[in-house]
Design an enzyme around this catalytic site. Structure first.
Site, PDB file in Angstrom:
ATOM      1  N   ALA A 182     -15.034  -7.561  45.062  1.00 34.81           N
ATOM      2  CA  ALA A 182     -16.438  -7.770  45.431  1.00 34.81           C
ATOM      3  C   ALA A 182     -16.991  -9.127  44.988  1.00 34.81           C
ATOM      4  CB  ALA A 182     -17.287  -6.640  44.850  1.00 34.81           C
TER       5      ALA A 182
ATOM      6  N   CYS B 140     -15.654   2.255  45.423  1.00 39.43           N
ATOM      7  CA  CYS B 140     -16.687   3.302  45.482  1.00 39.43           C
ATOM      8  C   CYS B 140     -16.270   4.447  46.401  1.00 39.43           C
ATOM      9  CB  CYS B 140     -18.007   2.708  45.956  1.00 39.43           C
ATOM     10  SG  CYS B 140     -18.399   1.135  45.167  1.00 39.43           S
TER      11      CYS B 140
ATOM     12  N   VAL C  35      -3.521 -14.893  37.319  1.00 39.69           N
ATOM     13  CA  VAL C  35      -3.864 -16.056  36.503  1.00 39.69           C
ATOM     14  C   VAL C  35      -3.616 -15.682  35.040  1.00 39.69           C
ATOM     15  CG1 VAL C  35      -5.702 -17.620  35.782  1.00 39.69           C
ATOM     16  CG2 VAL C  35      -5.493 -16.958  38.192  1.00 39.69           C
TER      17      VAL C  35
ATOM     18  N   TYR D  74     -44.675   9.824  56.467  1.00 36.89           N
ATOM     19  CA  TYR D  74     -44.648  11.299  56.356  1.00 36.89           C
ATOM     20  C   TYR D  74     -44.469  11.954  57.721  1.00 36.89           C
ATOM     21  CZ  TYR D  74     -46.632  15.949  56.873  1.00 36.89           C
ATOM     22  OH  TYR D  74     -46.824  17.230  57.244  1.00 36.89           O
TER      23      TYR D  74
HETATM   24  C1  LIG Z   1     -14.072   5.321  41.494  1.00 36.59           C
HETATM   25  C2  LIG Z   1     -15.179   4.291  41.498  1.00 36.59           C
HETATM   26  C3  LIG Z   1     -16.368   4.536  42.166  1.00 36.59           C
HETATM   27  C4  LIG Z   1     -17.383   3.585  42.169  1.00 36.59           C
HETATM   28  N1  LIG Z   1     -18.540   3.868  42.837  1.00 36.59           N
HETATM   29  C5  LIG Z   1     -19.535   2.946  42.875  1.00 36.59           C
HETATM   30  C6  LIG Z   1     -20.724   3.184  43.612  1.00 36.59           C
HETATM   31  O1  LIG Z   1     -20.867   4.235  44.258  1.00 36.59           O
HETATM   32  N2  LIG Z   1     -21.695   2.230  43.602  1.00 36.59           N
HETATM   33  C7  LIG Z   1     -21.548   1.042  42.920  1.00 36.59           C
HETATM   34  O2  LIG Z   1     -22.454   0.198  42.952  1.00 36.59           O
HETATM   35  N3  LIG Z   1     -20.417   0.781  42.218  1.00 36.59           N
HETATM   36  C8  LIG Z   1     -19.411   1.704  42.178  1.00 36.59           C
HETATM   37  N4  LIG Z   1     -18.251   1.426  41.497  1.00 36.59           N
HETATM   38  C9  LIG Z   1     -18.132   0.148  40.755  1.00 36.59           C
HETATM   39  C10 LIG Z   1     -17.667  -0.983  41.668  1.00 36.59           C
HETATM   40  O3  LIG Z   1     -16.493  -0.619  42.333  1.00 36.59           O
HETATM   41  C11 LIG Z   1     -17.429  -2.213  40.810  1.00 36.59           C
HETATM   42  O4  LIG Z   1     -18.633  -2.533  40.159  1.00 36.59           O
HETATM   43  C12 LIG Z   1     -16.992  -3.410  41.653  1.00 36.59           C
HETATM   44  O5  LIG Z   1     -15.758  -3.174  42.258  1.00 36.59           O
HETATM   45  C13 LIG Z   1     -16.888  -4.648  40.754  1.00 36.59           C
HETATM   46  O6  LIG Z   1     -16.416  -5.715  41.504  1.00 36.59           O
HETATM   47  P1  LIG Z   1     -15.717  -6.953  40.766  1.00 36.59           P
HETATM   48  O7  LIG Z   1     -15.309  -7.878  41.832  1.00 36.59           O
HETATM   49  O8  LIG Z   1     -16.579  -7.427  39.672  1.00 36.59           O
HETATM   50  O9  LIG Z   1     -14.434  -6.318  40.038  1.00 36.59           O
HETATM   51  P2  LIG Z   1     -13.169  -5.551  40.616  1.00 36.59           P
HETATM   52  O10 LIG Z   1     -13.512  -4.749  41.803  1.00 36.59           O
HETATM   53  O11 LIG Z   1     -12.577  -4.843  39.428  1.00 36.59           O
HETATM   54  O12 LIG Z   1     -12.207  -6.719  41.063  1.00 36.59           O
HETATM   55  C14 LIG Z   1     -11.630  -7.592  40.126  1.00 36.59           C
HETATM   56  C15 LIG Z   1     -10.284  -8.027  40.676  1.00 36.59           C
HETATM   57  O13 LIG Z   1      -9.754  -9.017  39.831  1.00 36.59           O
HETATM   58  C16 LIG Z   1      -8.358  -8.851  39.734  1.00 36.59           C
HETATM   59  N5  LIG Z   1      -7.914  -9.548  38.525  1.00 36.59           N
HETATM   60  C17 LIG Z   1      -8.227  -9.248  37.237  1.00 36.59           C
HETATM   61  N6  LIG Z   1      -7.645 -10.130  36.401  1.00 36.59           N
HETATM   62  C18 LIG Z   1      -6.947 -10.995  37.169  1.00 36.59           C
HETATM   63  C19 LIG Z   1      -6.127 -12.117  36.880  1.00 36.59           C
HETATM   64  N7  LIG Z   1      -5.925 -12.520  35.625  1.00 36.59           N
HETATM   65  N8  LIG Z   1      -5.561 -12.789  37.902  1.00 36.59           N
HETATM   66  C20 LIG Z   1      -5.763 -12.388  39.203  1.00 36.59           C
HETATM   67  N9  LIG Z   1      -6.520 -11.312  39.529  1.00 36.59           N
HETATM   68  C21 LIG Z   1      -7.114 -10.632  38.517  1.00 36.59           C
HETATM   69  C22 LIG Z   1      -8.199  -7.350  39.698  1.00 36.59           C
HETATM   70  O14 LIG Z   1      -6.891  -6.966  40.089  1.00 36.59           O
HETATM   71  C23 LIG Z   1      -9.259  -6.897  40.708  1.00 36.59           C
HETATM   72  O15 LIG Z   1      -8.760  -6.735  42.009  1.00 36.59           O
HETATM   73  C24 LIG Z   1     -17.206   2.362  41.487  1.00 36.59           C
HETATM   74  C25 LIG Z   1     -16.008   2.100  40.804  1.00 36.59           C
HETATM   75  C26 LIG Z   1     -15.001   3.050  40.810  1.00 36.59           C
HETATM   76  C27 LIG Z   1     -13.714   2.750  40.071  1.00 36.59           C
END
Ligand SMILES: Cc1cc2nc3c(=O)[nH]c(=O)nc-3n(C[C@H](O)[C@H](O)[C@H](O)COP(=O)(O)OP(=O)(O)OC[C@H]3O[C@@H](n4cnc5c(N)ncnc54)[C@H](O)[C@@H]3O)c2cc1C
Length: 457
Positions: free
Chosen positions: A12, A46, A83, A434
């Site tokens: 994301a 999600c 990384v 409403y």
């Molecule tokens: C089961 C579940 C349900 C959820 N439901 C909701 C919801 O209904 N509503 C909501 O708002 N949020 C929800 N969330 C939370 C939401 O999914 C996360 O907040 C969101 O995905 C965060 O995005 P991000 O890009 O910060 O991190 P992430 O989605 O964790 O992406 C980070 C990426 O970085 C990669 N990465 C990490 N370190 C390295 C590295 N050193 N080198 C290369 N790549 C790396 C990882 O592999 C990963 O793909 C849910 C989460 C889960 C697990």
């Protein structure tokens, strides 16, 4: 000369940054390269509980855009590229190609740190037994779904979910939806931690139980038991043993900050990477966004690290716009969240009464029940609302809702009121819609304002 933006993390926050930076600057001006250590990019975590439930199928439906889609838009994405290190002095990253087992050093002009969060791992004996899963990545979802789809003697009949947060309750729904006897164990006195006020949370727990899910509170899992084949059989808490064919460990998430810490980036009080309001970290040229960063709460002004896709997308967008030559600030958060267990919806925004009091507000709160539609409407169901206000300023500070279909999304009207610093008096006559299928003539949002007004005098 062409500059290079390197993005660490392909979900994301990272992909929103890449896309928005690309929009701002031409391919000749800015090269955009994303390194993702896993096999998946641009996915909806999600949606994972709904894939496990069988409501969404196949897993690929949770993918938003592919490597090819991004390539067409002028963004290079490399999967299986982890990384390992950031050298802020030389503006380079060391990347391991996990498929080839080769490392290379890549230079950047701008770097986006969007590594997300990982499932919190508690040192529980038996966590590595077959049938015990985390629920964070798409691979986790696929493994659980495969276990449920197994036919024959191994069929999953009993599930235990450890952890009563949003992921925990959504996984309880997934199992229950599939006809599996489900036990949800929370170490806290209620579900959803401190995001609801205690008495309101207690009422919510009762409604979850009424759905047929066994909810066990104030129990700490001591061990997970297995058979001689290494397959899970039960979860043990003190004297109690809960039989299980599958176990989900959903005990929270922690921001992935180690790489940042080693590189010398400042880590904030909340445990997330410190950023300013433009998503700039403490080191020039390095930006950060998403689950791994600290942001500020609009009401307390305090630092928070909240793991929501909503924030990851918005912060990534802001960072991308700024890298692309724009000038935008992230305005902070209210911790607005929504979820459901079967037909029971739940949502919250702003501060609970307890949080508001801790933050120094002179908080008052009201709790009442209403209906999702006009009382006489056939599909009308009960809904319960708690609303919090500040006595001296009469501002609305927070709201919590649970109830039947149509209840929880009302939180958005309350979130908008809080966002715009409305008082209960501003809100009481707000022009909300409403008609009988949608609400009573006094929508519960307006009733909340009226009840708070009565309290404040
Ligand atoms: C089961 C579940 C349900 C959820 N439901 C909701 C919801 O209904 N509503 C909501 O708002 N949020 C929800 N969330 C939370 C939401 O999914 C996360 O907040 C969101 O995905 C965060 O995005 P991000 O890009 O910060 O991190 P992430 O989605 O964790 O992406 C980070 C990426 O970085 C990669 N990465 C990490 N370190 C390295 C590295 N050193 N080198 C290369 N790549 C790396 C990882 O592999 C990963 O793909 C849910 C989460 C889960 C697990």
């Amino acid at each position: 000369m062409t500059e290079r933006l390197v993005v660490i993390g392909g979900d994301a926050a990272g992909m929103s940054t890449a896309t928005n930076a690309r929009r701002g600057r031409s391919v000749d001006d800015l090269e955009v390269v994303v390194f993702e250590r896993g096999d998946w990019i641009s996915f909806s975590a999600c949606g994972e509980p709904y894939y496990v439930a069988g409501i969404v199928d196949p897993l690929e439906r949770l993918l938003v855009r592919s490597v090819e889609d991004f390539a067409r838009g002028g963004i290079t994405v490399r999967k299986q590229a982890e990384v390992l290190a950031i050298d802020a002095g030389s503006r380079t990253v060391t990347v391991r190609d996990r498929a080839q087992g080769r490392d290379e050093v890549v230079a950047y002009d701008s770097l986006m740190y969007a590594t997300g969060a990982s499932a919190r791992r508690l040192p529980i004996e038996g966590s590595n037994l077959r049938g015990v899963h985390e629920m964070h990545t798409l691979d986790d979802a696929r493994a659980v779904r495969a276990a449920l789809d197994e036919a024959g003697a191994d069929r999953v009949k009993r599930a235990v979910v450890v952890g009563g947060g949003y992921v925990g309750i959504e996984m309880a729904e997934a199992f229950h939806h599939r006809g599996i006897a489900t036990t949800l164990i929370s170490a806290d006195p209620h579900l959803l931690g401190e995001t609801l006020d205690a008495e309101f949370a207690e009422a919510f727990v009762e409604e979850v139980r009424a759905l047929g899910i066994t909810v066990v509170t104030e129990e700490r899992v001591a061990c997970i038991q297995g058979d001689e084949d290494g397959r899970v059989t039960a979860v043990g808490c003190g004297d109690q043993v809960y039989p299980a064919d599958v176990v989900i460990l959903a005990t929270g998430t922690v921001p992935n900050v180690e790489l940042a810490r080693t590189a010398g980036l400042r880590i904030g009080e909340s445990g997330g990477v410190w950023v300013d309001d433009h998503q700039r970290t403490s080191i020039p040229g390095i930006w950060a966004a998403g689950d791994c960063v600290e942001t500020h709460h609009r009401l307390t002004d305090g630092p928070v690290n909240i793991h929501l896709g909503t924030y990851a997308n918005r912060q990534g967008r802001i960072a991308g716009i700024n890298i692309g030559g724009g000038d935008q600030a992230f305005p902070g958060v209210l911790a607005t969240a929504i979820s459901k267990v079967m037909s029971l919806e739940v949502a919250r925004t702003g501060l609970t009464e307890a949080e508001a009091t801790r933050a120094g507000f002179k908080a008052v709160a009201t709790t009442f029940s209403s209906t999702t539609s006009a009382g006489y409407w056939p599909e009308s169901t009960r809904m319960h609302v708690r609303a919090v206000a500040d006595r001296p300023s009469r501002r609305i500070l927070g709201a919590q809702i649970f109830g039947g279909p149509g209840a929880a999304k009302r939180i958005d009207a309350l979130a908008m009121a809080i966002w715009n610093e409305m008082t209960v008096d501003d809100m009481v006559n707000a022009d909300l819609s409403y008609a009988p299928p949608f609400s009573g003539v006094w929508d519960p949002v307006l009733v909340a304002a009226r009840k708070l007004q009565e309290l404040l005098g």
